[in-house]
Write a protein that holds these residues in place. Sequence first.
Motif, PDB file in Angstrom:
ATOM      1  N   GLU A  85       0.814  -1.211   0.000  1.00  0.00           N
ATOM      2  CA  GLU A  85       0.000   0.000   0.000  1.00  0.00           C
ATOM      3  C   GLU A  85       0.854   1.271   0.000  1.00  0.00           C
ATOM      4  O   GLU A  85       0.508   2.254  -0.650  1.00  0.00           O
ATOM      5  CB  GLU A  85      -0.954   0.026   1.199  1.00  0.00           C
ATOM      6  N   GLU A  86       1.968   1.255   0.706  1.00  0.00           N
ATOM      7  CA  GLU A  86       2.818   2.459   0.760  1.00  0.00           C
ATOM      8  C   GLU A  86       3.321   2.845  -0.629  1.00  0.00           C
ATOM      9  O   GLU A  86       3.315   4.026  -1.000  1.00  0.00           O
ATOM     10  CB  GLU A  86       3.987   2.228   1.722  1.00  0.00           C
ATOM     11  N   ALA A  87       3.757   1.860  -1.413  1.00  0.00           N
ATOM     12  CA  ALA A  87       4.213   2.125  -2.786  1.00  0.00           C
ATOM     13  C   ALA A  87       3.062   2.645  -3.639  1.00  0.00           C
ATOM     14  O   ALA A  87       3.245   3.557  -4.462  1.00  0.00           O
ATOM     15  CB  ALA A  87       4.806   0.868  -3.412  1.00  0.00           C
ATOM     16  N   PHE A  88       1.872   2.071  -3.442  1.00  0.00           N
ATOM     17  CA  PHE A  88       0.702   2.576  -4.155  1.00  0.00           C
ATOM     18  C   PHE A  88       0.435   4.024  -3.787  1.00  0.00           C
ATOM     19  O   PHE A  88       0.190   4.869  -4.658  1.00  0.00           O
ATOM     20  CB  PHE A  88      -0.538   1.714  -3.855  1.00  0.00           C
ATOM     21  N   ARG A  89       0.479   4.346  -2.496  1.00  0.00           N
ATOM     22  CA  ARG A  89       0.224   5.729  -2.054  1.00  0.00           C
ATOM     23  C   ARG A  89       1.285   6.687  -2.598  1.00  0.00           C
ATOM     24  O   ARG A  89       0.984   7.840  -2.925  1.00  0.00           O
ATOM     25  CB  ARG A  89       0.145   5.813  -0.532  1.00  0.00           C
ATOM     26  N   ASP A  90       2.535   6.233  -2.694  1.00  0.00           N
ATOM     27  CA  ASP A  90       3.595   7.056  -3.293  1.00  0.00           C
ATOM     28  C   ASP A  90       3.263   7.368  -4.753  1.00  0.00           C
ATOM     29  O   ASP A  90       3.382   8.513  -5.204  1.00  0.00           O
ATOM     30  CB  ASP A  90       4.954   6.356  -3.223  1.00  0.00           C
ATOM     31  N   ALA A  91       2.850   6.345  -5.498  1.00  0.00           N
ATOM     32  CA  ALA A  91       2.492   6.531  -6.909  1.00  0.00           C
ATOM     33  C   ALA A  91       1.259   7.422  -7.041  1.00  0.00           C
ATOM     34  O   ALA A  91       1.193   8.289  -7.923  1.00  0.00           O
ATOM     35  CB  ALA A  91       2.264   5.176  -7.572  1.00  0.00           C
ATOM     36  N   GLU A  92       0.296   7.222  -6.154  1.00  0.00           N
ATOM     37  CA  GLU A  92      -0.921   8.044  -6.147  1.00  0.00           C
ATOM     38  C   GLU A  92      -0.571   9.512  -5.918  1.00  0.00           C
ATOM     39  O   GLU A  92      -1.096  10.403  -6.600  1.00  0.00           O
ATOM     40  CB  GLU A  92      -1.847   7.534  -5.043  1.00  0.00           C
ATOM     41  N   SER A  93       0.344   9.769  -4.998  1.00  0.00           N
ATOM     42  CA  SER A  93       0.774  11.148  -4.715  1.00  0.00           C
ATOM     43  C   SER A  93       1.487  11.756  -5.914  1.00  0.00           C
ATOM     44  O   SER A  93       1.288  12.939  -6.237  1.00  0.00           O
ATOM     45  CB  SER A  93       1.693  11.172  -3.493  1.00  0.00           C
ATOM     46  N   ALA A  94       2.311  10.976  -6.593  1.00  0.00           N
ATOM     47  CA  ALA A  94       3.018  11.473  -7.776  1.00  0.00           C
ATOM     48  C   ALA A  94       2.041  11.847  -8.884  1.00  0.00           C
ATOM     49  O   ALA A  94       2.193  12.886  -9.542  1.00  0.00           O
ATOM     50  CB  ALA A  94       4.021  10.426  -8.272  1.00  0.00           C
ATOM     51  N   VAL A  95       1.027  11.010  -9.088  1.00  0.00           N
ATOM     52  CA  VAL A  95       0.011  11.306 -10.107  1.00  0.00           C
ATOM     53  C   VAL A  95      -0.753  12.573  -9.718  1.00  0.00           C
ATOM     54  O   VAL A  95      -1.004  13.442 -10.562  1.00  0.00           O
ATOM     55  CB  VAL A  95      -0.944  10.103 -10.308  1.00  0.00           C
ATOM     56  N   LEU A  96      -1.107  12.697  -8.458  1.00  0.00           N
ATOM     57  CA  LEU A  96      -1.803  13.892  -8.004  1.00  0.00           C
ATOM     58  C   LEU A  96      -0.962  15.143  -8.262  1.00  0.00           C
ATOM     59  O   LEU A  96      -1.473  16.138  -8.796  1.00  0.00           O
ATOM     60  CB  LEU A  96      -2.153  13.799  -6.515  1.00  0.00           C
ATOM     61  N   ARG A  97       0.316  15.096  -7.906  1.00  0.00           N
ATOM     62  CA  ARG A  97       1.192  16.263  -8.122  1.00  0.00           C
ATOM     63  C   ARG A  97       1.218  16.670  -9.591  1.00  0.00           C
ATOM     64  O   ARG A  97       1.249  17.856  -9.915  1.00  0.00           O
ATOM     65  CB  ARG A  97       2.614  15.972  -7.630  1.00  0.00           C
ATOM     66  N   ARG A  98       1.190  15.695 -10.482  1.00  0.00           N
ATOM     67  CA  ARG A  98       1.251  15.982 -11.913  1.00  0.00           C
ATOM     68  C   ARG A  98      -0.064  16.530 -12.453  1.00  0.00           C
ATOM     69  O   ARG A  98      -0.070  17.386 -13.331  1.00  0.00           O
ATOM     70  CB  ARG A  98       1.652  14.717 -12.676  1.00  0.00           C
ATOM     71  N   LEU A  99      -1.185  16.053 -11.925  1.00  0.00           N
ATOM     72  CA  LEU A  99      -2.484  16.397 -12.506  1.00  0.00           C
ATOM     73  C   LEU A  99      -3.218  17.549 -11.828  1.00  0.00           C
ATOM     74  O   LEU A  99      -4.001  18.247 -12.480  1.00  0.00           O
ATOM     75  CB  LEU A  99      -3.403  15.169 -12.490  1.00  0.00           C
ATOM     76  N   VAL A 100      -3.000  17.737 -10.537  1.00  0.00           N
ATOM     77  CA  VAL A 100      -3.771  18.737  -9.806  1.00  0.00           C
ATOM     78  C   VAL A 100      -3.500  20.133 -10.351  1.00  0.00           C
ATOM     79  O   VAL A 100      -2.374  20.465 -10.711  1.00  0.00           O
ATOM     80  CB  VAL A 100      -3.506  18.669  -8.281  1.00  0.00           C
ATOM     81  N   GLY A 101      -4.556  20.909 -10.439  1.00  0.00           N
ATOM     82  CA  GLY A 101      -4.427  22.282 -10.906  1.00  0.00           C
ATOM     83  C   GLY A 101      -4.531  22.451 -12.403  1.00  0.00           C
ATOM     84  O   GLY A 101      -4.566  23.572 -12.891  1.00  0.00           O
ATOM     85  N   GLN A 102      -4.571  21.354 -13.147  1.00  0.00           N
ATOM     86  CA  GLN A 102      -4.748  21.473 -14.593  1.00  0.00           C
ATOM     87  C   GLN A 102      -6.189  21.873 -14.882  1.00  0.00           C
ATOM     88  O   GLN A 102      -7.086  21.637 -14.091  1.00  0.00           O
ATOM     89  CB  GLN A 102      -4.422  20.154 -15.295  1.00  0.00           C
ATOM     90  N   ASP A 103      -6.389  22.463 -16.033  1.00  0.00           N
ATOM     91  CA  ASP A 103      -7.733  22.872 -16.422  1.00  0.00           C
ATOM     92  C   ASP A 103      -8.505  21.674 -16.943  1.00  0.00           C
ATOM     93  O   ASP A 103      -8.631  21.447 -18.149  1.00  0.00           O
ATOM     94  CB  ASP A 103      -7.670  23.986 -17.465  1.00  0.00           C
ATOM     95  N   LEU A 104      -9.010  20.894 -16.001  1.00  0.00           N
ATOM     96  CA  LEU A 104      -9.802  19.708 -16.299  1.00  0.00           C
ATOM     97  C   LEU A 104     -10.530  19.293 -15.045  1.00  0.00           C
ATOM     98  O   LEU A 104     -10.333  19.870 -13.980  1.00  0.00           O
ATOM     99  CB  LEU A 104      -8.921  18.567 -16.821  1.00  0.00           C
ATOM    100  N   ILE A 105     -11.366  18.307 -15.175  1.00  0.00           N
ATOM    101  CA  ILE A 105     -12.032  17.739 -14.009  1.00  0.00           C
ATOM    102  C   ILE A 105     -11.231  16.511 -13.597  1.00  0.00           C
ATOM    103  O   ILE A 105     -10.997  15.616 -14.406  1.00  0.00           O
ATOM    104  CB  ILE A 105     -13.494  17.376 -14.332  1.00  0.00           C
ATOM    105  N   LEU A 106     -10.779  16.513 -12.368  1.00  0.00           N
ATOM    106  CA  LEU A 106      -9.946  15.436 -11.844  1.00  0.00           C
ATOM    107  C   LEU A 106     -10.734  14.621 -10.830  1.00  0.00           C
ATOM    108  O   LEU A 106     -11.182  15.145  -9.807  1.00  0.00           O
ATOM    109  CB  LEU A 106      -8.691  16.008 -11.180  1.00  0.00           C
ATOM    110  N   ALA A 107     -10.917  13.335 -11.130  1.00  0.00           N
ATOM    111  CA  ALA A 107     -11.524  12.399 -10.189  1.00  0.00           C
ATOM    112  C   ALA A 107     -10.381  11.694  -9.468  1.00  0.00           C
ATOM    113  O   ALA A 107      -9.644  10.918 -10.067  1.00  0.00           O
ATOM    114  CB  ALA A 107     -12.400  11.390 -10.933  1.00  0.00           C
TER     115      ALA A 107
END
Length: 180
Positions: A53-75
């Motif tokens: 789970e920790e590795a998954f959460r690390d990857a999840e955080s990396a994806v969030l950092r890349r996608l958050v704030g873009q002009d789109l709807i993020l689920a």
Amino acid sequence: MPRLTLIGYRGTGKSTIASVLASSLKCSWIDADTELERELGRSVAEIIQLDGEEAFRDAESAVLRRLVGQDLILATGGGVILREANRMLLKTHGRPIVWLDADSFSVRLRLKTDPFTASRRPALSGKDVLEEVESTLRFREPLYRECADLRIDTSSIDAVAVVRCIEVWLSSSDVMKEKR
């Protein structure tokens, strides 16, 4: 183009609402878990099973950092709010943030009838995925609340009604002023 982040527990409708809302607003949307699976070439369940789970959460955080704030709807993924750094990132770059919430009965029913529950929504507590819903919802509720600008209970309303609520809320001048 609009920017909006959807948070909430699994089975509350984030991906469905993102898709319907994006169609209505004529904009793009991304499901963070789908993006993570695409990048790693494995399902969420496989990532957790093989890497933990920790590795998954690390990857999840990396994806969030890349996608958050873009002009789109993020689920986002349901557990993205577990890390304080992710909550801070959401609050500073992901606004406006809509928390899709549902009661445990509704979530259990949706998970039980979703053919992707086993592969995309693994149990994280060691219990059956349906058994952990109530305790996990209770634990995460203050974290979702901390981030959310708007909370919508999706237990008994359909996707079109949820989208309409979001559109009305977004059209208010206060929301647009608060958007960062």
